[in-house]
Design an enzyme around this catalytic site. Structure first.
Site, PDB file in Angstrom:
ATOM      1  CB  CYS A 277      -1.391   3.880   8.601  1.00  0.00           C
ATOM      2  SG  CYS A 277      -0.815   2.895   9.982  1.00  0.00           S
ATOM      3  NE  ARG A 306       3.504  -4.953  12.333  1.00  0.00           N
ATOM      4  CZ  ARG A 306       2.660  -4.520  13.249  1.00  0.00           C
ATOM      5  NH1 ARG A 306       2.808  -4.919  14.498  1.00  0.00           N
ATOM      6  NH2 ARG A 306       1.680  -3.704  12.937  1.00  0.00           N
ATOM      7  CD  GLN A 324      -2.310  -4.844  12.414  1.00  0.00           C
ATOM      8  OE1 GLN A 324      -2.186  -4.126  11.428  1.00  0.00           O
ATOM      9  NE2 GLN A 324      -1.869  -4.484  13.606  1.00  0.00           N
ATOM     10  CG  ASP A 326      -5.146  -1.428  11.077  1.00  0.00           C
ATOM     11  OD1 ASP A 326      -5.498  -0.747  12.056  1.00  0.00           O
ATOM     12  OD2 ASP A 326      -4.073  -1.268  10.470  1.00  0.00           O
ATOM     13  CG  HIS A 328      -6.007   3.932   9.984  1.00  0.00           C
ATOM     14  ND1 HIS A 328      -5.832   2.780   9.258  1.00  0.00           N
ATOM     15  CD2 HIS A 328      -4.943   4.031  10.818  1.00  0.00           C
ATOM     16  CE1 HIS A 328      -4.695   2.213   9.630  1.00  0.00           C
ATOM     17  NE2 HIS A 328      -4.134   2.939  10.567  1.00  0.00           N
ATOM     18  CE  LYS A 407       0.599   1.939  24.008  1.00  0.00           C
ATOM     19  NZ  LYS A 407       1.215   0.705  23.575  1.00  0.00           N
ATOM     20  CG  HIS A 453      -3.080   4.307  14.062  1.00  0.00           C
ATOM     21  ND1 HIS A 453      -2.450   4.030  12.871  1.00  0.00           N
ATOM     22  CD2 HIS A 453      -2.561   5.474  14.477  1.00  0.00           C
ATOM     23  CE1 HIS A 453      -1.601   4.993  12.594  1.00  0.00           C
ATOM     24  NE2 HIS A 453      -1.631   5.879  13.546  1.00  0.00           N
TER      25      HIS A 453
HETATM   26 ZN    ZN Z   1      -2.468   2.482  11.545  1.00  0.00          ZN
END
Ligand code: ZN
Ligand code: ZN
Length: 578
Positions: A277, A306, A324, A326, A328, A407, A453
């Site tokens: 992010c 992680r 990911q 990913d 935004h 979410k 996200h």
């Molecule tokens: Zn994020």
């Protein structure tokens, strides 16, 4: 029987069976220390400290003793002891792990409960079934190493896994499923198809992609890039490490530090990103944004790290470094509904392409959430509305959202009906606030953008693991690392084989050649074991007619066709994602 009806009841049966197993182990083997033995998703386990490794024969002995304990129908008896009494009891028994557990209880805990059955005593909160005779169907499954408290600095214990059900038929059904799952284990198939390795030398939870695994990953990533571009996402790339001060600003340092890795560069502390992010926030902030610029959709195939405990790592499914898909999305409140709908559509499209059914869950505002009532109402109704507009059935998990926003979770269902978390759409009120993101509205005033996200497939590693098990390694043609293998009958066909190979390679078909001087049957068996979709057997007839006779991996033969027609066949399958 009342205990069979609910999930909770099943948990109680399974946990009680773990006690019975621990008793059996201590009855048979000398000097076994017991650690912990909870019920888990599909059964139960108990961790033991014992000098010798438990063998499959040992498990049989343990099972036999468990059956005697069950037949004896011992009652489970609960007793409350003071902390000191309990300490004295387990110290006397030499149960060092139980002593440690009691010592680690918060100070205000003055009493603990113990459960006994047939001379065995365990530290336990309960509850338990009334007596051992109520256990109807159980099976011990396997032994695995497990660090005490899941920490690799601690001693490695032996974890015996088992499962239990209220009825024999349910147990049999589960054991069948397990057998099927074993055949599909992605770690085994990954080795057999030479896709990837996890090396102790390199480190646990870190995936090393071999050429064929890298091809599969690249196919997925190429698909991602194309699909995101089609949908108005812009590709961005952020750094792997960012200053710790930035992680403090985002709140990750306070809320997520345990899962992060850190490093230092010239005296400055850096955090290795566990999420993508922050760079995206900085891109948004790099200039003044107008409502006309929105929505902005930043997409990154973002590699993150992680920390996961060694004990929970599992092949591709649970790793320490993963990538990911990913993105935004930053938009105005008015755009939220259409943005969410577009993501929901995207997920639906992706699941169809990869051949999965899925379920949808909406998680709403928890207690101790941040953000105004208005924000939450807006976000929840936008998520709900988008699902309704798209005609999707979904479950609601009341109060199960993150503290910073509601979410939607998508759980895909594989060939064995197992559910796997894949896509998520997460509203976030904190990051735009913390990073003071703004846009100039039509009214000329500054406004706060809304932020989403979202991931579609989730972690690519994990998705690949699920794909491998779903297809048992027999991927559809478009995903197959090797789509066709050329097989010669004798050396005479090699020149023709080379010519065909060149045409296929130049057409972008992923082909391999097997021109070895081996029996044809042997070469076919090997290609079949490699789950290659097409075997192109070339004998004198194929050479003479300049044709190919494809044999599918299911054993079916196709009519002879020209090389060009075969290329067209593969291209068509790729286009249709077959
Ligand atoms: Zn994020
Ligand atoms: Zn218990």
């Amino acid at each position: 029987m009342a205990y069979s009806s609910s999930r909770e009841g099943l948990q109680i049966i399974r946990h009680s069976t773990a006690h019975v197993m621990a008793q059996a182990v201590q009855d048979i083997f000398k000097d076994v220390r017991i650690a912990i033995g909870p019920a888990i998703e599909d059964g139960f386990y108990y961790d033991f400290d014992y000098a010798k490794s438990f063998t499959p024969e040992d498990l049989e002995k343990i099972e036999a003793r468990m059956k005697e304990i069950i037949a004896a129908d011992y009652p489970f008896q609960r007793r409350e002891l003071s902390r000191d009494e309990a300490l004295a009891l387990f110290r006397e028994k030499g149960e060092v792990y139980k002593v440690e557990l009691i010592n680690d209880l918060p100070e205000e805990v003055t009493e603990v409960s113990i459960y006994s059955q047939g001379g065995y005593t365990d530290l336990c909160r309960g509850p338990h079934i009334p007596s051992t005779g109520m256990i109807r169907a159980f099976k011990l499954l396997n032994v695995a190493g497990a660090y005490w408290r899941g920490d690799e600095r601690n001693k490695m214990l032996q974890r015996i896994y088992g499962t239990g059900f209220a009825a024999k038929e349910e147990l049999d059904e589960y054991l069948n499923l397990l057998e099927e799952a074993k055949k599909r284990d992605h770690r085994r198939i990954g080795r057999e198809l030479d896709l990837f390795q996890i090396s102790e030398e390199a480190g646990a939870g870190l995936i090393i992609y071999h050429p064929k695994g890298a091809i599969l990953r690249n196919i997925i990533e190429d698909w991602e890039k194309k699909e995101h571009q089609k949908r108005g996402y812009e590709m961005v790339i952020g750094p792997q490490i960012l200053k710790v001060d930035l992680w403090k600003k985002s709140g990750h340092f306070d809320h997520y530090r345990e899962n992060m890795y850190f490093t230092e560069v010239e005296g400055n502390a850096y955090g290795i990103k566990p999420m993508n992010c922050l760079s995206h926030m900085l891109i948004y902030k790099s200039r003044i944004r107008s409502y006309r610029d929105l929505p902005l959709r930043y997409f990154e195939l973002g590699t993150v790290h992680r920390h996961e405990k060694t004990g929970v790592l599992h092949g591709l499914l649970r790793v320490r470094q993963f990538t990911q898909d990913d993105a935004h999305i930053l938009c105005t409140p008015e755009q939220l509904n259409s943005e969410i709908r577009a993501v929901v559509d995207f997920v639906d499209y992706a699941m169809k392409i990869f051949g999965f059914d899925y379920e949808v869950e909406l998680s709403t505002r928890p207690e101790n959430s941040i953000g105004s009532d208005r924000d939450w109402e807006l976000a929840e109704s936008a998520l709900r509305q988008a699902l309704n507009d798209n005609g999707m059935a979904y479950d609601v998990n009341e109060g199960d959202g993150a503290f910073y926003g509601p979410k939607i979770d998508f759980k895909l269902k594989d060939a064995l009906k197992r559910k796997w978390q894949c896509a998520t759409i997460q509203c976030d009120f904190t990051l735009p606030e913390r990073f003071d993101l703004a846009y100039i509205g039509a009214d000329g005033e500054k406004h706060r953008p809304v932020m989403l996200h979202r991931v579609i497939l989730g972690a690519i590693e994990r998705f690949m693991g699920v794909l491998i098990e779903h297809y048992t390694g027999a991927f559809p043609v478009w995903l197959s690392p090797v789509q066709a293998v050329l097989l010669t009958v004798t050396d005479k066909q090699i020149p023709y084989g080379e010519k065909v190979f060149k045409v296929l390679a130049e057409s972008g078909i992923r082909a391999e050649k097997d021109f070895r001087n081996e029996k044809l049957g042997y070469k076919i068996r090997e290609a079949q074991a490699q789950k290659i979709p097409y075997m192109l057997v070339m004998g004198d007839r194929e050479v003479e007619t300049e044709r190919l006779s494809p044999r599918r991996r299911d054993g079916k033969n196709l009519d002879a066709l020209s090389v060009g027609a075969f290329v067209a066949l593969i291209e068509d399958k790729c286009r249709k994602h077959e």
